[in-house]
Design a protein around this motif. Structure first.
Motif, PDB file in Angstrom:
ATOM      1  N   SER A  39      21.904  37.098 162.158  1.00  0.00           N
ATOM      2  CA  SER A  39      21.331  38.439 162.242  1.00  0.00           C
ATOM      3  C   SER A  39      22.400  39.525 162.249  1.00  0.00           C
ATOM      4  O   SER A  39      22.122  40.668 161.896  1.00  0.00           O
ATOM      5  CB  SER A  39      20.466  38.556 163.490  1.00  0.00           C
ATOM      6  N   PHE A  40      23.632  39.178 162.676  1.00  0.00           N
ATOM      7  CA  PHE A  40      24.749  40.146 162.699  1.00  0.00           C
ATOM      8  C   PHE A  40      24.340  41.454 163.385  1.00  0.00           C
ATOM      9  O   PHE A  40      24.596  42.545 162.873  1.00  0.00           O
ATOM     10  CB  PHE A  40      25.229  40.457 161.279  1.00  0.00           C
ATOM     11  N   LEU A  41      23.694  41.353 164.535  1.00  0.00           N
ATOM     12  CA  LEU A  41      23.294  42.558 165.250  1.00  0.00           C
ATOM     13  C   LEU A  41      24.500  43.221 165.890  1.00  0.00           C
ATOM     14  O   LEU A  41      25.242  42.606 166.652  1.00  0.00           O
ATOM     15  CB  LEU A  41      22.274  42.215 166.329  1.00  0.00           C
ATOM     16  N   LEU A  42      24.687  44.494 165.589  1.00  0.00           N
ATOM     17  CA  LEU A  42      25.841  45.209 166.139  1.00  0.00           C
ATOM     18  C   LEU A  42      25.822  45.197 167.656  1.00  0.00           C
ATOM     19  O   LEU A  42      26.869  45.113 168.296  1.00  0.00           O
ATOM     20  CB  LEU A  42      25.869  46.646 165.614  1.00  0.00           C
ATOM     21  N   ARG A  43      24.646  45.271 168.250  1.00  0.00           N
ATOM     22  CA  ARG A  43      24.565  45.365 169.702  1.00  0.00           C
ATOM     23  C   ARG A  43      25.016  44.072 170.395  1.00  0.00           C
ATOM     24  O   ARG A  43      25.272  44.071 171.596  1.00  0.00           O
ATOM     25  CB  ARG A  43      23.155  45.723 170.143  1.00  0.00           C
ATOM     26  N   ASP A  44      25.109  42.980 169.655  1.00  0.00           N
ATOM     27  CA  ASP A  44      25.580  41.725 170.239  1.00  0.00           C
ATOM     28  C   ASP A  44      27.098  41.707 170.417  1.00  0.00           C
ATOM     29  O   ASP A  44      27.632  40.850 171.111  1.00  0.00           O
ATOM     30  CB  ASP A  44      25.184  40.540 169.361  1.00  0.00           C
ATOM     31  N   TYR A  45      27.785  42.627 169.778  1.00  0.00           N
ATOM     32  CA  TYR A  45      29.252  42.613 169.746  1.00  0.00           C
ATOM     33  C   TYR A  45      29.798  43.624 170.757  1.00  0.00           C
ATOM     34  O   TYR A  45      29.501  44.819 170.685  1.00  0.00           O
ATOM     35  CB  TYR A  45      29.759  42.883 168.327  1.00  0.00           C
ATOM     36  N   ASP A  46      30.605  43.130 171.671  1.00  0.00           N
ATOM     37  CA  ASP A  46      31.078  43.941 172.797  1.00  0.00           C
ATOM     38  C   ASP A  46      32.393  44.651 172.520  1.00  0.00           C
ATOM     39  O   ASP A  46      32.654  45.705 173.081  1.00  0.00           O
ATOM     40  CB  ASP A  46      31.244  43.054 174.029  1.00  0.00           C
ATOM     41  N   TYR A  47      33.224  44.055 171.692  1.00  0.00           N
ATOM     42  CA  TYR A  47      34.560  44.603 171.469  1.00  0.00           C
ATOM     43  C   TYR A  47      34.807  44.703 169.973  1.00  0.00           C
ATOM     44  O   TYR A  47      34.459  43.786 169.217  1.00  0.00           O
ATOM     45  CB  TYR A  47      35.626  43.725 172.130  1.00  0.00           C
TER      46      TYR A  47
END
Length: 124
Positions: free
Chosen positions: A105-113
């Protein structure tokens, strides 16, 4: 301080290759999946590829499947994106980012840094 730094971008002709690198510091590296995203002028940031913590799982956007290869070296705290058969539409700023899981899904919100990005320009 947790930091990601991309390198390896540049100008390449259509059909050419580049290898992007993502270096990490301040992380417990193997706790994180790493993704590559890109953003072209006037467009939204989109997921390109990601690799799981162990490197055993990878995902690719349909637009790059068969042309790009992601890999990681947990001894060196590095992730690489080998980009072959580059097209003008691959032109963008490329970012690496850290998340707990690698999902299609490559959801931006899943990425913290996030890193600061490296420019890739494909042009003759």
């Amino acid at each position: 301080q947790r930091q990601l730094v991309e390198s390896g971008g540049g100008l390449v002709q259509p059909g050419g290759s580049l290898r992007l690198s993502c270096a990490a510091s301040g992380f417990t590296w193997d706790y994180y999946a790493i993704g590559w995203f890109r953003q072209a002028p006037g467009k939204e940031r989109e997921g390109v590829s990601c690799v799981s913590r162990s490197g055993g799982t990878t995902n690719y956007a349909d637009s790059v499947k068969g042309r790009f290869t992601i890999s990681r070296d947990n001894h060196k705290n590095m992730v690489y994106l080998q980009m072959n058969s580059l097209k003008p539409e691959d032109t963008a700023v490329y970012y690496c980012a850290a998340a707990y899981v690698c999902q299609r899904s490559f959801l931006l919100r899943d990425y913290d840094y996030w890193g600061q990005g490296t420019q890739v320009t494909v042009s003759s």
